[in-house]
Scaffold this motif. Structure first.
Motif, PDB file in Angstrom:
ATOM      1  N   MET A  57       0.656  -0.916   0.292  1.00  0.00           N
ATOM      2  CA  MET A  57      -0.010   0.050   0.030  1.00  0.00           C
ATOM      3  C   MET A  57       0.923   1.425   0.291  1.00  0.00           C
ATOM      4  SD  MET A  57      -3.178   0.645   2.198  1.00  0.00           S
ATOM      5  CE  MET A  57      -3.559  -0.648   1.466  1.00  0.00           C
ATOM      6  N   SER A  58       0.803   2.001  -0.806  1.00  0.00           N
ATOM      7  CA  SER A  58       1.620   3.363  -0.816  1.00  0.00           C
ATOM      8  C   SER A  58       0.707   4.311   0.414  1.00  0.00           C
ATOM      9  CB  SER A  58       1.140   3.835  -2.948  1.00  0.00           C
ATOM     10  OG  SER A  58      -0.122   4.358  -2.404  1.00  0.00           O
ATOM     11  N   SER A  59       2.619   4.905   0.721  1.00  0.00           N
ATOM     12  CA  SER A  59       2.115   5.735   1.773  1.00  0.00           C
ATOM     13  C   SER A  59       1.975   7.214   1.249  1.00  0.00           C
ATOM     14  CB  SER A  59       3.244   5.462   2.741  1.00  0.00           C
ATOM     15  OG  SER A  59       4.622   5.988   2.303  1.00  0.00           O
ATOM     16  N   PHE A  60       2.127   8.118   2.536  1.00  0.00           N
ATOM     17  CA  PHE A  60       1.633   9.415   1.916  1.00  0.00           C
ATOM     18  C   PHE A  60       3.090   9.880   1.785  1.00  0.00           C
ATOM     19  CE2 PHE A  60      -2.018   8.772   5.057  1.00  0.00           C
ATOM     20  CZ  PHE A  60      -2.830   9.010   4.078  1.00  0.00           C
ATOM     21  N   THR A  61       2.816  11.620   0.441  1.00  0.00           N
ATOM     22  CA  THR A  61       3.849  12.224   0.036  1.00  0.00           C
ATOM     23  C   THR A  61       4.402  13.233   1.586  1.00  0.00           C
ATOM     24  OG1 THR A  61       3.406  13.097  -0.875  1.00  0.00           O
ATOM     25  CG2 THR A  61       4.182  10.976  -1.677  1.00  0.00           C
ATOM     26  N   ASP A  62       3.169  13.660   1.938  1.00  0.00           N
ATOM     27  CA  ASP A  62       3.231  14.759   2.774  1.00  0.00           C
ATOM     28  C   ASP A  62       3.365  16.170   2.152  1.00  0.00           C
ATOM     29  OD1 ASP A  62       3.340  12.726   4.894  1.00  0.00           O
ATOM     30  OD2 ASP A  62       5.514  13.345   5.697  1.00  0.00           O
ATOM     31  N   LYS A  63       3.337  15.977   0.907  1.00  0.00           N
ATOM     32  CA  LYS A  63       3.175  17.436   0.274  1.00  0.00           C
ATOM     33  C   LYS A  63       1.492  17.638   0.223  1.00  0.00           C
ATOM     34  CE  LYS A  63       7.168  16.322  -2.438  1.00  0.00           C
ATOM     35  NZ  LYS A  63       7.454  14.980  -2.521  1.00  0.00           N
ATOM     36  N   GLY A  64       1.617  19.045   0.136  1.00  0.00           N
ATOM     37  CA  GLY A  64       0.049  19.861  -0.501  1.00  0.00           C
ATOM     38  C   GLY A  64      -0.448  20.371   0.584  1.00  0.00           C
ATOM     39  N   LYS A  65      -1.579  20.407   0.607  1.00  0.00           N
ATOM     40  CA  LYS A  65      -2.695  21.354   1.145  1.00  0.00           C
ATOM     41  C   LYS A  65      -3.574  20.097   2.118  1.00  0.00           C
ATOM     42  CE  LYS A  65      -0.323  25.182   0.806  1.00  0.00           C
ATOM     43  NZ  LYS A  65       0.319  25.862   1.780  1.00  0.00           N
ATOM     44  N   ILE A  66      -3.773  20.914   3.132  1.00  0.00           N
ATOM     45  CA  ILE A  66      -5.834  19.721   3.527  1.00  0.00           C
ATOM     46  C   ILE A  66      -6.535  21.319   3.833  1.00  0.00           C
ATOM     47  CG2 ILE A  66      -6.426  18.688   5.767  1.00  0.00           C
ATOM     48  CD1 ILE A  66      -3.998  16.989   5.505  1.00  0.00           C
ATOM     49  N   TRP A  67      -7.889  20.788   3.745  1.00  0.00           N
ATOM     50  CA  TRP A  67      -8.488  22.080   4.238  1.00  0.00           C
ATOM     51  C   TRP A  67      -8.798  21.220   5.890  1.00  0.00           C
ATOM     52  CZ3 TRP A  67     -13.770  21.709   6.140  1.00  0.00           C
ATOM     53  CH2 TRP A  67     -14.423  23.176   5.347  1.00  0.00           C
ATOM     54  N   TYR A  68      -8.327  22.805   6.722  1.00  0.00           N
ATOM     55  CA  TYR A  68      -8.652  22.146   8.053  1.00  0.00           C
ATOM     56  C   TYR A  68      -9.740  22.977   8.655  1.00  0.00           C
ATOM     57  CZ  TYR A  68      -7.441  20.142  12.259  1.00  0.00           C
ATOM     58  OH  TYR A  68      -7.457  19.372  13.413  1.00  0.00           O
ATOM     59  N   ASN A  69     -11.004  22.952   9.352  1.00  0.00           N
ATOM     60  CA  ASN A  69     -11.927  23.992   9.761  1.00  0.00           C
ATOM     61  C   ASN A  69     -11.879  25.161   8.709  1.00  0.00           C
ATOM     62  OD1 ASN A  69     -12.946  21.886  11.521  1.00  0.00           O
ATOM     63  ND2 ASN A  69     -10.857  23.126  13.043  1.00  0.00           N
ATOM     64  N   GLY A  70     -12.105  25.249   7.422  1.00  0.00           N
ATOM     65  CA  GLY A  70     -12.289  26.409   6.873  1.00  0.00           C
ATOM     66  C   GLY A  70     -11.091  26.891   5.703  1.00  0.00           C
ATOM     67  N   ILE A  71      -9.777  26.620   6.895  1.00  0.00           N
ATOM     68  CA  ILE A  71      -8.796  27.321   5.524  1.00  0.00           C
ATOM     69  C   ILE A  71      -7.959  25.910   5.174  1.00  0.00           C
ATOM     70  CG2 ILE A  71      -8.707  29.486   6.811  1.00  0.00           C
ATOM     71  CD1 ILE A  71      -6.403  28.265   8.565  1.00  0.00           C
ATOM     72  N   PHE A  72      -6.792  26.491   4.279  1.00  0.00           N
ATOM     73  CA  PHE A  72      -5.451  25.378   3.913  1.00  0.00           C
ATOM     74  C   PHE A  72      -4.697  25.623   4.496  1.00  0.00           C
ATOM     75  CE2 PHE A  72      -8.351  25.900   0.178  1.00  0.00           C
ATOM     76  CZ  PHE A  72      -8.989  24.153  -0.188  1.00  0.00           C
ATOM     77  N   VAL A  73      -3.902  24.264   5.619  1.00  0.00           N
ATOM     78  CA  VAL A  73      -2.899  23.884   6.103  1.00  0.00           C
ATOM     79  C   VAL A  73      -2.014  23.746   5.692  1.00  0.00           C
ATOM     80  CG1 VAL A  73      -3.654  25.099   7.710  1.00  0.00           C
ATOM     81  CG2 VAL A  73      -3.480  22.597   7.749  1.00  0.00           C
ATOM     82  N   ASP A  74      -0.674  23.077   5.217  1.00  0.00           N
ATOM     83  CA  ASP A  74       0.315  22.368   4.879  1.00  0.00           C
ATOM     84  C   ASP A  74      -0.197  21.092   5.255  1.00  0.00           C
ATOM     85  OD1 ASP A  74       1.425  24.243   3.546  1.00  0.00           O
ATOM     86  OD2 ASP A  74       3.050  24.536   5.207  1.00  0.00           O
ATOM     87  N   TRP A  75       0.201  20.677   4.843  1.00  0.00           N
ATOM     88  CA  TRP A  75      -0.466  18.581   4.709  1.00  0.00           C
ATOM     89  C   TRP A  75       0.633  18.092   6.118  1.00  0.00           C
ATOM     90  CZ3 TRP A  75      -2.940  15.860   1.388  1.00  0.00           C
ATOM     91  CH2 TRP A  75      -2.163  14.352   2.025  1.00  0.00           C
ATOM     92  N   LYS A  76       1.769  18.938   6.337  1.00  0.00           N
ATOM     93  CA  LYS A  76       2.277  18.114   7.713  1.00  0.00           C
ATOM     94  C   LYS A  76       2.069  18.839   8.867  1.00  0.00           C
ATOM     95  CE  LYS A  76       6.638  20.789   6.872  1.00  0.00           C
ATOM     96  NZ  LYS A  76       5.565  22.382   7.113  1.00  0.00           N
ATOM     97  N   ASP A  77       0.910  20.020   8.672  1.00  0.00           N
ATOM     98  CA  ASP A  77       0.241  20.856   9.861  1.00  0.00           C
ATOM     99  C   ASP A  77      -0.593  20.736  10.586  1.00  0.00           C
ATOM    100  OD1 ASP A  77       2.865  22.139   9.927  1.00  0.00           O
ATOM    101  OD2 ASP A  77       2.609  23.609   8.198  1.00  0.00           O
ATOM    102  N   ALA A  78      -1.640  19.623   9.741  1.00  0.00           N
ATOM    103  CA  ALA A  78      -2.876  19.365  10.347  1.00  0.00           C
ATOM    104  C   ALA A  78      -2.908  18.186  11.162  1.00  0.00           C
ATOM    105  CB  ALA A  78      -3.318  18.865   8.621  1.00  0.00           C
ATOM    106  N   LYS A  79      -2.965  18.284  12.611  1.00  0.00           N
ATOM    107  CA  LYS A  79      -2.686  18.221  13.558  1.00  0.00           C
ATOM    108  C   LYS A  79      -3.523  18.195  14.352  1.00  0.00           C
ATOM    109  CE  LYS A  79       2.360  17.903  13.286  1.00  0.00           C
ATOM    110  NZ  LYS A  79       3.494  18.964  13.560  1.00  0.00           N
ATOM    111  N   VAL A  80      -4.261  16.571  15.297  1.00  0.00           N
ATOM    112  CA  VAL A  80      -5.002  17.237  16.447  1.00  0.00           C
ATOM    113  C   VAL A  80      -4.491  17.405  18.192  1.00  0.00           C
ATOM    114  CG1 VAL A  80      -6.865  16.276  15.056  1.00  0.00           C
ATOM    115  CG2 VAL A  80      -5.767  14.682  16.448  1.00  0.00           C
ATOM    116  N   HIS A  81      -5.529  17.433  18.827  1.00  0.00           N
ATOM    117  CA  HIS A  81      -5.098  17.067  20.358  1.00  0.00           C
ATOM    118  C   HIS A  81      -4.728  15.817  19.938  1.00  0.00           C
ATOM    119  CE1 HIS A  81      -4.607  17.251  24.663  1.00  0.00           C
ATOM    120  NE2 HIS A  81      -3.348  19.266  23.994  1.00  0.00           N
ATOM    121  N   VAL A  82      -4.444  15.151  21.680  1.00  0.00           N
ATOM    122  CA  VAL A  82      -4.348  14.042  21.241  1.00  0.00           C
ATOM    123  C   VAL A  82      -5.394  13.677  22.405  1.00  0.00           C
ATOM    124  CG1 VAL A  82      -1.532  13.364  21.343  1.00  0.00           C
ATOM    125  CG2 VAL A  82      -2.418  13.855  23.502  1.00  0.00           C
TER     126      VAL A  82
END
Ligand SMILES: Cc1ncc(COP(=O)(O)O)c(C=O)c1O
Length: 307
Positions: A1-26
């Motif tokens: 199974m191919s893994s993520f490349t960590d590139k790109g933007k993720i829409w997170y609560n209405g704004i685009f953030v860098d892929w690696k910054d799309a984090k949640v609290h534990v």
């Protein structure tokens, strides 16, 4: 199974953030209890542009899933639909898989999620057919899982909630651990239900059978599309309870799903299905389906949304 490349933007609560910054609290509620709802959607690159397959139906299902858990998504369906298209555009993707997710976030960890914020995420990336490209032609080998599909008396099985997928994970681990490509789950009564992330169809004497929507299945959007295409071609499609024996003695069998697309099943528990290769009806339907996805079927352009 191919893994993520960590590139790109993720829409997170209405704004685009860098892929690696799309984090949640534990201590996010969804992380602990699986209290999230999601969709799997595909976008196809065609000669006439990139199209999302049945976007409206996927967004509608996301909201139905949320309402089963009394989750209020803080955006309208139109806003989420637009954000999905925007995510594809922002990442300059043509053909891709799209994963919207809404989950109860960081506030407290009591089981009742009331008061937790509802966090929303949309990610998109290249993801080839889930069961591999060869599966569409050569078919796959399946095993009946020792795990039964979740029951409507226990969980709302018709929706896509994150926690429900522990059942799918167990079935996948079981089948793959025994060297098969995919699992087939029976329901708690012993009838055929579906795959861990796919609906199942059988063909016998030219008639197409699939477990009824009221049984323990997620009534897939691909399933509904295949039923409509099949009926339009002129096949008889019967939705009914299906025994193991009926499936094993079918002339043909196949899986449908957004991630898996349409994959013939050539073997179950080492028993050949029909001739153990892609059957005639499967071939006809698969061609119609892929032509539809690739915007070559005028009649079904209603299912495609231009990005
Ligand atoms: C358990 C399960 N069954 C069936 C399907 C197929 O549904 P769809 O065709 O809407 O992708 C999926 C995928 O969403 C699934 O997770």
């Amino acid at each position: 199974m191919s893994s993520f490349t960590d590139k790109g933007k993720i829409w997170y609560n209405g704004i685009f953030v860098d892929w690696k910054d799309a984090k949640v609290h534990v201590l996010s509620h969804g992380l602990h209890y699986g209290s999230g709802v999601f969709e799997g959607i595909r976008c196809y690159s065609t000669d006439n542009g990139s199209f999302i397959f049945r976007l409206k139906e996927h967004v509608d299902r996301l909201y139905s899933s949320a309402s089963a858990y009394r989750m209020e998504i803080p955006y309208t369906k139109e806003e989420i639909g637009e954000a999905i298209k925007e995510t594809v555009r922002e990442n300059r993707l043509d053909a891709c898989y799209i994963r919207p997710l809404a989950f109860f976030g960081y506030h407290h960890l009591g089981l009742d999620p009331t008061g937790c914020p509802v966090d929303c995420v949309i990610a998109a990336w290249h993801w080839n057919a889930y069961l591999g490209k060869e599966a569409a032609e050569g078919g796959i080998r399946c095993a009946f899982s020792q795990w039964r599909r979740i029951d409507p008396a226990t969980l709302p099985v018709t929706i896509k909630a994150a926690g429900h997928y522990l059942n799918s994970i167990l079935a996948s681990l079981d089948a793959k651990g025994r060297g098969f490509d995919e699992a087939i789950l029976l329901d708690t009564k012993g009838y055929v239900a579906e795959g861990p992330g796919e609906n199942i169809f059988a063909v016998k004497d030219g008639t197409i059978y699939t477990p009824e929507a009221e049984s323990s299945i997620l009534p897939g959007i691909t399933r509904a599309s295949i039923i409509e295409l099949a009926r339009d071609i002129g096949y008889k499609v019967v939705e009914k309870q299906m025994t193991k024996e009926e499936l094993l003695s079918a002339d043909e069998a196949f899986f449908t799903g957004t991630a898996a697309e349409m994959a013939p099943i050539r073997e179950i528990d080492d028993v050949l299905i029909g001739e153990g290769k892609k059957g005639k009806v499967t071939r006809v339907l698969q061609k119609k389906f892929f032509d539809t996805l690739n915007a070559r079927e005028k009649k079904y352009m209603k299912w495609l949304e231009l990005v």
